[in-house]
Design a protein around this motif. Structure first.
Motif, PDB file in Angstrom:
ATOM      1  N   ASP A  18      -8.504  63.496  42.083  1.00 19.63           N
ATOM      2  CA  ASP A  18      -9.566  63.979  41.206  1.00 19.63           C
ATOM      3  C   ASP A  18      -9.150  65.317  40.590  1.00 19.63           C
ATOM      4  O   ASP A  18      -8.904  66.285  41.310  1.00 19.63           O
ATOM      5  CB  ASP A  18     -10.860  64.143  42.013  1.00 19.63           C
ATOM      6  N   THR A  19      -9.072  65.375  39.234  1.00 19.09           N
ATOM      7  CA  THR A  19      -8.539  66.558  38.543  1.00 19.09           C
ATOM      8  C   THR A  19      -9.326  67.843  38.825  1.00 19.09           C
ATOM      9  O   THR A  19      -8.729  68.871  39.166  1.00 19.09           O
ATOM     10  CB  THR A  19      -8.462  66.308  37.027  1.00 19.09           C
ATOM     11  N   PRO A  20     -10.667  67.853  38.686  1.00 14.59           N
ATOM     12  CA  PRO A  20     -11.415  69.090  38.999  1.00 14.59           C
ATOM     13  C   PRO A  20     -11.225  69.539  40.451  1.00 14.59           C
ATOM     14  O   PRO A  20     -11.093  70.735  40.722  1.00 14.59           O
ATOM     15  CB  PRO A  20     -12.875  68.694  38.742  1.00 14.59           C
ATOM     16  N   LEU A  21     -11.201  68.560  41.366  1.00 17.97           N
ATOM     17  CA  LEU A  21     -11.022  68.886  42.778  1.00 17.97           C
ATOM     18  C   LEU A  21      -9.620  69.434  43.039  1.00 17.97           C
ATOM     19  O   LEU A  21      -9.439  70.357  43.841  1.00 17.97           O
ATOM     20  CB  LEU A  21     -11.283  67.650  43.635  1.00 17.97           C
ATOM     21  N   LYS A  22      -8.627  68.878  42.335  1.00 13.20           N
ATOM     22  CA  LYS A  22      -7.253  69.374  42.472  1.00 13.20           C
ATOM     23  C   LYS A  22      -7.144  70.811  41.967  1.00 13.20           C
ATOM     24  O   LYS A  22      -6.405  71.618  42.535  1.00 13.20           O
ATOM     25  CB  LYS A  22      -6.291  68.476  41.693  1.00 13.20           C
ATOM     26  N   THR A  23      -7.889  71.127  40.895  1.00 14.99           N
ATOM     27  CA  THR A  23      -7.893  72.501  40.365  1.00 14.99           C
ATOM     28  C   THR A  23      -8.472  73.475  41.383  1.00 14.99           C
ATOM     29  O   THR A  23      -7.903  74.546  41.641  1.00 14.99           O
ATOM     30  CB  THR A  23      -8.706  72.572  39.065  1.00 14.99           C
ATOM     31  N   LEU A  24      -9.601  73.096  41.982  1.00 15.25           N
ATOM     32  CA  LEU A  24     -10.216  73.936  43.011  1.00 15.25           C
ATOM     33  C   LEU A  24      -9.298  74.084  44.218  1.00 15.25           C
ATOM     34  O   LEU A  24      -9.180  75.173  44.790  1.00 15.25           O
ATOM     35  CB  LEU A  24     -11.556  73.333  43.445  1.00 15.25           C
ATOM     36  N   LEU A  25      -8.650  72.987  44.592  1.00 18.76           N
ATOM     37  CA  LEU A  25      -7.732  73.000  45.723  1.00 18.76           C
ATOM     38  C   LEU A  25      -6.550  73.917  45.459  1.00 18.76           C
ATOM     39  O   LEU A  25      -6.130  74.674  46.341  1.00 18.76           O
ATOM     40  CB  LEU A  25      -7.249  71.573  46.004  1.00 18.76           C
ATOM     41  N   PHE A  26      -6.032  73.872  44.232  1.00 16.56           N
ATOM     42  CA  PHE A  26      -4.905  74.733  43.869  1.00 16.56           C
ATOM     43  C   PHE A  26      -5.306  76.211  43.963  1.00 16.56           C
ATOM     44  O   PHE A  26      -4.564  77.030  44.527  1.00 16.56           O
ATOM     45  CB  PHE A  26      -4.423  74.417  42.454  1.00 16.56           C
ATOM     46  N   ILE A  27      -6.466  76.551  43.411  1.00 20.26           N
ATOM     47  CA  ILE A  27      -6.943  77.946  43.439  1.00 20.26           C
ATOM     48  C   ILE A  27      -7.131  78.414  44.881  1.00 20.26           C
ATOM     49  O   ILE A  27      -6.710  79.510  45.264  1.00 20.26           O
ATOM     50  CB  ILE A  27      -8.263  78.087  42.646  1.00 20.26           C
ATOM     51  N   PHE A  28      -7.763  77.556  45.685  1.00 18.12           N
ATOM     52  CA  PHE A  28      -8.015  77.888  47.091  1.00 18.12           C
ATOM     53  C   PHE A  28      -6.710  78.105  47.846  1.00 18.12           C
ATOM     54  O   PHE A  28      -6.543  79.102  48.561  1.00 18.12           O
ATOM     55  CB  PHE A  28      -8.828  76.765  47.735  1.00 18.12           C
ATOM     56  N   LEU A  29      -5.764  77.167  47.692  1.00 17.06           N
ATOM     57  CA  LEU A  29      -4.489  77.261  48.401  1.00 17.06           C
ATOM     58  C   LEU A  29      -3.660  78.450  47.930  1.00 17.06           C
ATOM     59  O   LEU A  29      -3.030  79.131  48.736  1.00 17.06           O
ATOM     60  CB  LEU A  29      -3.687  75.971  48.229  1.00 17.06           C
ATOM     61  N   PHE A  30      -3.669  78.686  46.617  1.00 18.59           N
ATOM     62  CA  PHE A  30      -2.891  79.804  46.075  1.00 18.59           C
ATOM     63  C   PHE A  30      -3.417  81.140  46.594  1.00 18.59           C
ATOM     64  O   PHE A  30      -2.634  81.992  47.041  1.00 18.59           O
ATOM     65  CB  PHE A  30      -2.932  79.780  44.544  1.00 18.59           C
ATOM     66  N   LEU A  31      -4.739  81.313  46.553  1.00 15.11           N
ATOM     67  CA  LEU A  31      -5.337  82.570  47.016  1.00 15.11           C
ATOM     68  C   LEU A  31      -5.122  82.762  48.524  1.00 15.11           C
ATOM     69  O   LEU A  31      -4.783  83.860  48.977  1.00 15.11           O
ATOM     70  CB  LEU A  31      -6.833  82.594  46.693  1.00 15.11           C
ATOM     71  N   SER A  32      -5.346  81.689  49.300  1.00  9.34           N
ATOM     72  CA  SER A  32      -5.161  81.798  50.760  1.00  9.34           C
ATOM     73  C   SER A  32      -3.694  82.065  51.106  1.00  9.34           C
ATOM     74  O   SER A  32      -3.404  82.831  52.032  1.00  9.34           O
ATOM     75  CB  SER A  32      -5.649  80.527  51.463  1.00  9.34           C
ATOM     76  N   TYR A  33      -2.783  81.455  50.347  1.00 10.90           N
ATOM     77  CA  TYR A  33      -1.353  81.674  50.601  1.00 10.90           C
ATOM     78  C   TYR A  33      -0.970  83.120  50.298  1.00 10.90           C
ATOM     79  O   TYR A  33      -0.258  83.758  51.087  1.00 10.90           O
ATOM     80  CB  TYR A  33      -0.524  80.717  49.748  1.00 10.90           C
ATOM     81  N   MET A  34      -1.442  83.651  49.168  1.00  7.97           N
ATOM     82  CA  MET A  34      -1.128  85.032  48.801  1.00  7.97           C
ATOM     83  C   MET A  34      -1.726  86.022  49.800  1.00  7.97           C
ATOM     84  O   MET A  34      -1.086  87.011  50.172  1.00  7.97           O
ATOM     85  CB  MET A  34      -1.639  85.337  47.387  1.00  7.97           C
TER      86      MET A  34
END
Length: 312
Positions: A18-34
């Motif tokens: 799901d594209t919107p869910l993938k966008t949210l997942l990317f933001i979440f993972l990127f922020l948590s990783y940083m």
């Protein structure tokens, strides 16, 4: 793998299409990783620079932060790239390497948490002998032991796994190369490897958990004998951060190995694995810093030094 010409690439399904869910997942993972990288790097920098943080406890914490950085880096950046580019393919060699490093860092963490528990036991139960027992040579030996023990645990099942054949499917139902979904798609007999993985996981889990439990049984018994409530509070505060991290680590990993067979559904494990690889490495630096006066003071001193240098 016996027939490498038949299959040289795997497809990692990830978590959702799901594209919107993938966008949210990317933001979440990127922020948590940083946050994870910056938080753990801060702890490493503070323990290296501040003279007050040159004790065995902070040497172990420094190595624990390094493991957290390594563990999350072995998995998350590749998944972020997959979400961003849409490329779900990963080569056989890259997949095996990812599996090896993820398992190595994870198992080493378990042994290090047990060693850190023993360090707290010596500090509270044998304070007069702490400097003698936990000297520099002993601490370095403990750290080397954690890495060597982890290698001994993971190499047998991984070595057997190199002989697996993947002739029916190359689609891994996970966001990283994990043992269970890889065994699920193999057309080889995976019973022996499954049993070996379970044995190694249970052995590591039980041995390290017993060390942690015994250490804290003696710690709590010693603390309850302290005559002053202030002394008891101070002693508990030195262990509280480690106890929280231990609870999160062991609690989340219980759910990963509750199912005995790799042929079972792995959807639940995917979600838990995501939390382990993103949330835990992000939270641990905050748990150790927000509940530790020495680390907070070292951080404030570092900020003051940077501010003074910038003025000059």
């Amino acid at each position: 793998m016996k027939n490498q010409t038949a299959l040289t690439t795997f497809i990692l399904l990830g978590l959702t299409d799901d594209t919107p869910l993938k966008t949210l997942l990317f933001i979440f993972l990127f922020l948590s990783y940083m946050l994870s990288i910056s938080g753990n790097l801060t702890i490493i920098a503070l323990t290296l620079m501040d003279s007050h943080l040159k004790t065995p406890m902070y040497l172990f914490l420094q190595n624990f932060s390094f493991l957290e950085i390594s563990f999350t880096t072995a998995c998350v950046p590749r998944f972020l790239y997959s979400i961003l580019s849409g490329d779900k393919s990963i080569t056989y060699n890259a997949c095996v390497s990812q599996l090896l490093f993820i398992d190595l860092f994870a198992v080493t963490e378990f042994f290090l948490l047990a060693v850190m528990s023993y360090d707290r036991y010596v500090a509270i139960c044998k304070p007069l002998h702490y400097a003698t027992i936990m000297n520099s040579r002993v601490c370095k030996s403990f750290i080397i032991f954690c890495w060597v023990a982890a290698l001994i645990v993971i190499l047998p099942p991984i070595s057997l796994g190199l002989g697996l054949e993947f002739c029916d499917s190359n689609v891994i139902d996970h966001f990283c190369c994990d043992a269970s979904p890889m065994l699920k798609i193999s057309c080889s007999d995976t019973w022996l490897i499954e049993q070996m993985i379970i044995a190694c996981a249970v052995l590591t889990f039980i041995i390290t958990l017993m060390c942690v439990a015994l250490s804290y049984i003696f710690i709590i018994r010693t603390i309850l004998r302290f005559p002053s409530a202030q002394q008891r509070k101070k002693a508990f505060s030195t262990c509280s951060s480690h106890m929280i991290v231990v609870s999160i680590t062991y609690g989340s990993c219980i759910f990963i190995y509750v199912k005995p067979s790799a042929k079972d559904e792995v959807a639940m494990n995917k979600g838990i694995s995501l939390l382990i690889t993103s949330i835990s490495p992000m939270l641990n630096p905050f748990i150790y810093t927000l509940r530790n006066k020495q680390v907070k003071q070292a951080f404030r001193d570092s900020i003051k030094k940077v501010a003074l240098l910038s003025k000059v």
